[in-house]
Design a protein around this motif. Structure first.
Motif, PDB file in Angstrom:
ATOM      1  N   SER A   1      41.108  38.322  49.717  1.00 25.68           N
ATOM      2  CA  SER A   1      40.849  37.238  50.672  1.00 25.68           C
ATOM      3  C   SER A   1      39.490  36.604  50.440  1.00 25.68           C
ATOM      4  O   SER A   1      39.306  35.401  50.687  1.00 25.68           O
ATOM      5  CB  SER A   1      40.933  37.777  52.110  1.00 25.68           C
ATOM      6  N   THR A   2      38.530  37.392  49.971  1.00 22.79           N
ATOM      7  CA  THR A   2      37.174  36.898  49.748  1.00 22.79           C
ATOM      8  C   THR A   2      36.559  37.582  48.534  1.00 22.79           C
ATOM      9  O   THR A   2      37.007  38.643  48.095  1.00 22.79           O
ATOM     10  CB  THR A   2      36.253  37.187  50.948  1.00 22.79           C
ATOM     11  N   ASP A   3      35.515  36.958  48.015  1.00 22.64           N
ATOM     12  CA  ASP A   3      34.584  37.580  47.063  1.00 22.64           C
ATOM     13  C   ASP A   3      35.059  37.700  45.623  1.00 22.64           C
ATOM     14  O   ASP A   3      34.385  38.347  44.812  1.00 22.64           O
ATOM     15  CB  ASP A   3      34.125  38.964  47.546  1.00 22.64           C
TER      16      ASP A   3
ATOM     17  N   ALA B   1      36.275  32.349  47.043  1.00 28.20           N
ATOM     18  CA  ALA B   1      35.465  33.026  46.027  1.00 28.20           C
ATOM     19  C   ALA B   1      34.134  33.490  46.596  1.00 28.20           C
ATOM     20  O   ALA B   1      33.678  33.036  47.661  1.00 28.20           O
ATOM     21  CB  ALA B   1      35.237  32.092  44.846  1.00 28.20           C
ATOM     22  N   ASP B   2      33.501  34.383  45.880  1.00 33.02           N
ATOM     23  CA  ASP B   2      32.177  34.901  46.228  1.00 33.02           C
ATOM     24  C   ASP B   2      31.212  33.729  46.405  1.00 33.02           C
ATOM     25  O   ASP B   2      30.901  33.022  45.441  1.00 33.02           O
ATOM     26  CB  ASP B   2      31.705  35.824  45.102  1.00 33.02           C
ATOM     27  N   PRO B   3      30.696  33.488  47.616  1.00 31.63           N
ATOM     28  CA  PRO B   3      29.823  32.332  47.827  1.00 31.63           C
ATOM     29  C   PRO B   3      28.512  32.410  47.058  1.00 31.63           C
ATOM     30  O   PRO B   3      27.938  31.384  46.700  1.00 31.63           O
ATOM     31  CB  PRO B   3      29.588  32.335  49.342  1.00 31.63           C
TER      32      PRO B   3
ATOM     33  N   PRO C   1      41.963  38.697  37.774  1.00 31.98           N
ATOM     34  CA  PRO C   1      40.534  38.329  37.730  1.00 31.98           C
ATOM     35  C   PRO C   1      39.675  39.457  38.297  1.00 31.98           C
ATOM     36  O   PRO C   1      40.179  40.420  38.877  1.00 31.98           O
ATOM     37  CB  PRO C   1      40.456  37.083  38.624  1.00 31.98           C
ATOM     38  N   GLY C   2      38.363  39.270  38.158  1.00 31.58           N
ATOM     39  CA  GLY C   2      37.435  40.242  38.692  1.00 31.58           C
ATOM     40  C   GLY C   2      36.533  39.656  39.759  1.00 31.58           C
ATOM     41  O   GLY C   2      36.804  38.603  40.334  1.00 31.58           O
ATOM     42  N   GLY C   3      35.442  40.346  39.993  1.00 26.75           N
ATOM     43  CA  GLY C   3      34.481  40.037  41.040  1.00 26.75           C
ATOM     44  C   GLY C   3      33.859  41.356  41.462  1.00 26.75           C
ATOM     45  O   GLY C   3      34.479  42.413  41.287  1.00 26.75           O
ATOM     46  N   HIS C   4      32.652  41.327  41.999  1.00 27.72           N
ATOM     47  CA  HIS C   4      31.960  42.584  42.270  1.00 27.72           C
ATOM     48  C   HIS C   4      31.526  42.758  43.724  1.00 27.72           C
ATOM     49  O   HIS C   4      31.098  43.837  44.119  1.00 27.72           O
ATOM     50  CB  HIS C   4      30.715  42.697  41.382  1.00 27.72           C
TER      51      HIS C   4
ATOM     52  N   TRP D   1      33.360  39.853  31.326  1.00 25.01           N
ATOM     53  CA  TRP D   1      32.551  39.188  32.360  1.00 25.01           C
ATOM     54  C   TRP D   1      32.850  37.693  32.321  1.00 25.01           C
ATOM     55  O   TRP D   1      33.589  37.220  31.446  1.00 25.01           O
ATOM     56  CB  TRP D   1      31.064  39.493  32.145  1.00 25.01           C
ATOM     57  N   PRO D   2      32.289  36.904  33.254  1.00 26.02           N
ATOM     58  CA  PRO D   2      32.572  35.468  33.263  1.00 26.02           C
ATOM     59  C   PRO D   2      32.240  34.766  31.953  1.00 26.02           C
ATOM     60  O   PRO D   2      32.854  33.746  31.628  1.00 26.02           O
ATOM     61  CB  PRO D   2      31.694  34.945  34.406  1.00 26.02           C
TER      62      PRO D   2
END
Length: 249
Positions: free
Chosen positions: A10-12, A44-46, A100-103, A232-233
């Motif tokens: 949902s977020t981040d 997305a992660d703001p 996808p990823g995100g931390h 990574w990105p």
């Protein structure tokens, strides 16, 4: 053309790792569907979008202009605005899966989702193309097949490396705490724990610059049969283009 599923929390989630593949794949003529825990569009992660809180490091650590532009376009798309729910997903309805990823903390609902882990197992069991980048590899690593082993057991992979994870944390921990450390255990160490051999983890060259639409050379990926991984990105454009080539084949 293929129909590709991109599940998101949902977020981040990371804007670059989700939106650059979306843009490359849709421009190649493929259909992309999204899924979130509750069927509501994710965000997305703001910090990665705005750089807020990163101080002088913002230009280095936040999403670059390519990633932000791709995210704005993805966010406005009809598919992004009408995601599916995790609970109703069936692997038979899709030709391929992209993780996808995100931390940031909001990623945990995605990384720890039994529904998504079961779905990942189904995609691997049916030999459909699967692509995972950064923390998306962790979701794959946590997905156990019927024999109790991870779907990544016996495959070569890359993922967010110790060097990348610790660098982001060391540069910002004085004022951002554990923002760059999703879990106490380093991602590379957890992934290594499910592989058949330590040699199956391929860290790649030093990641110093990001790739771009016009220069894929800095990007790094590992392909093992129907499975593709990146770190990574900064690998996102190469990652997306190689996956598009896999789907075309």
């Amino acid at each position: 053309m293929a129909t590709i599923l991109i599940p998101l929390p949902s977020t981040d989630f990371d804007p670059t790792e989700s939106a650059v593949p979306w843009r490359v794949l849709t421009m190649a003529g493929h259909a992309v569907r999204f899924a979130t825990p509750n069927g509501v569009p994710g965000a997305a992660d703001p910090i990665m979008l705005t750089g807020k809180g990163l101080g002088l490091l913002a230009p280095l650590l936040m999403a670059d202009a390519n990633g932000r532009a791709a995210y704005a376009a993805m966010q406005a798309s009809a598919e992004f605005q009408k995601p599916l729910r995790y609970s109703g997903l069936q692997s038979t309805e899709f030709d391929a899966l992209l993780l996808p990823g995100g931390h940031a903390p909001g990623m945990k609902t995605y990384l720890e989702s039994p529904a998504l882990q079961n779905l990942v197992v189904e995609f691997f069991a049916s030999d459909k193309p699967v692509a995972a980048i950064c923390h998306g590899v962790l979701l794959a690593a946590r997905s156990g097949s019927a024999n109790g082993q991870s779907v990544l057991h016996g495959r070569k992979t890359t993922a967010l490396t110790k060097t990348l994870e610790l660098s982001g944390w060391a540069l910002t921990c004085a004022w951002m705490g554990s923002y760059y450390r999703t879990y106490p255990q380093l991602l590379q160490d957890e992934v290594l724990g499910v592989l058949a051999s330590p040699d199956d983890f391929v860290p790649g060259p030093m990641a110093t610059t990001r790739d771009s639409p016009g220069n894929l050379a800095p990007g790094f990926v590992v392909q093992d049969r129907n499975y593709l991984s990146a770190r990574w990105p900064g690998d996102a454009h190469r990652f997306a283009n190689v996956f598009a080539t896999m789907l075309a084949a």
